[in-house]
Design a protein around this motif. Structure first.
Motif, short mmCIF file in Angstrom:
data_model
loop_
_atom_site.label_atom_id
_atom_site.label_comp_id
_atom_site.label_asym_id
_atom_site.label_seq_id
_atom_site.Cartn_x
_atom_site.Cartn_y
_atom_site.Cartn_z
N GLU A 132 0.84 -1.21 0.00
CA GLU A 132 0.00 0.00 0.00
C GLU A 132 0.87 1.25 0.00
N LYS A 133 1.94 1.22 0.77
CA LYS A 133 2.84 2.37 0.83
C LYS A 133 3.50 2.62 -0.53
N LYS A 136 0.92 3.99 -3.08
CA LYS A 136 0.56 5.40 -2.84
C LYS A 136 1.67 6.34 -3.30
N GLU A 140 1.33 9.18 -6.26
CA GLU A 140 1.62 10.60 -6.04
C GLU A 140 2.63 11.10 -7.08
N GLY A 177 -6.21 8.40 -5.76
CA GLY A 177 -6.82 7.21 -5.17
C GLY A 177 -7.05 6.10 -6.19
N GLU A 180 -3.70 4.69 -7.22
CA GLU A 180 -3.18 3.87 -6.11
C GLU A 180 -3.83 2.49 -6.12
#
Length: 357
Positions: A132-133, A136, A140, A177, A180
């Motif tokens: 998840e990190k 994301k 970005e 989102g 991601e």
């Protein structure tokens, strides 16, 4: 949509943006510069940033449905119409050409989009904290790259970029989102792809798929000679004779080739995958002795005079990124066949509106 949404990383989608701008503007993206705010040439009226902003319209959905409707029902979850609409609007923002396809989609095409997005949701739900990190951070970074591309079209005006997003019913948080989510699904698929897997794929590739060659050629086209094959061959043989007497190949190609793709490079295609060429040309590229002037090679386009200047097989390291993509597609195909249709229990795809005439 040839490839799965789950396999379209946000980075790949962003690359499509400028190509999409050409289509959205009704211009030939292959022949027009990406930055259409440049000064006009040859008396052509320049395109101003406001005009470019007007080209990016809010997506018009080809159906009507209540936002809370469950379009897809699957084990442990649903895909709501509201979620699906957000996804489609983000795809339109990332790739305007894809948005045009969405607006004209029929019910079966919408089902495909919904099925692929459901797969993305299911796979993304399996991501751990580290995945998840990573997803994301990439989202970005990719958003900033996307913004730079748009800003280049909008005269580097930040307010216009914000207005463009607002006009499409989007904001940064929503776009990031969605990217991601896609990134998480890819990271989950990539988990089982290791070095031995990639090496096994590499070892299973045939020689042609690994070969790159630098080929200089002159095309004498049938079309230019009114499909008179004898006349075309005669011209080609005359060029072969001149080359064998020592005339410069690059100069002769620039002056005589009927191939616009290599005219400006003196007939040269450098370090190209041989598999992209038509069979006869590919065969010659694979078999001709290096730096030897060929006899005319006949293809559907005409006669080619060829000289192979280099030829080699790509190493594992050179192929690694391509192999990773291939392995990723295989992982998704496996998920599709073994899990996805067993997890989806019901579709409620709305009927589409008749295409406007």
């Amino acid at each position: 949509m040839k490839r799965s949404v789950a396999l379209l990383s946000s980075a790949v989608l962003v690359v499509s943006l400028l190509t999409g701008c050409g289509g959205a503007a009704g211009k030939d993206s292959a022949s027009k510069p990406a930055d259409q705010t440049q000064p006009a040439q040859n008396g052509e009226q320049a395109t101003q940033p406001d005009d470019v902003l007007d080209q990016f319209k809010k997506l018009t959905l080809p159906y009507t449905v209540e936002p809370k409707t469950a379009l897809v029902e699957y084990k442990d979850g649903t895909l709501s119409a509201e979620e699906f609409e957000t996804f489609l609007r983000v795809i339109n923002f990332l790739n305007p050409m894809q948005g045009m396809m969405i607006e004209s989609a029929d019910q079966e095409s919408l089902k495909m989009f919904a099925r692929e997005y459901t797969a993305t949701k299911i796979l993304a739900s399996r991501a751990d904290a580290a995945m998840e990190k990573e997803a994301k951070e990439l989202a970005e970074q990719t958003f900033e790259s996307l913004k730079i591309q748009y800003m280049g079209l909008l005269g580097k005006d930040d307010a216009k970029f914000e207005k463009l997003m607002s006009n499409q019913g989007l904001d940064k948080e929503t776009v990031v989102g969605q990217m991601e989510l896609i990134n998480k699904s890819m990271t989950v698929l990539r988990k089982g792809i290791d070095e031995p897997t990639l090496k096994k794929l590499y070892e299973g590739m045939d020689k042609e798929s690994l070969t790159v060659a630098s080929v200089r050629h002159i095309l004498v086209s049938f079309e230019k000679h009114n499909n008179n094959q004898e006349e075309t061959l005669q011209v080609a043989n005359e060029l072969v004779a001149r080359l064998k007497k020592g005339e410069d190949f690059a100069k002769l190609a620039t002056e005589n080739t009927d191939d616009p793709g290599s005219k400006e490079t003196g007939g040269l295609y450098a370090d190209a995958d041989v598999t992209q060429w038509v069979p006869e040309f590919k065969e010659a590229a694979l078999k001709l002795p290096l730096n030897q002037i060929s006899d005319p090679v006949k293809t559907d386009y005409g006669y080619h005079i060829m000289r192979v200047e280099s030829r080699k097989e790509k190493t594992f390291d050179e192929m690694k990124k391509q192999l990773e993509s291939q392995a990723l597609e295989q992982a998704y195909d496996h998920f599709n066949k073994e899990e996805l249709d067993k997890l989806i229990t019901k579709y409620n795809i709305p009927e589409t509106k008749p295409a406007s005439k």
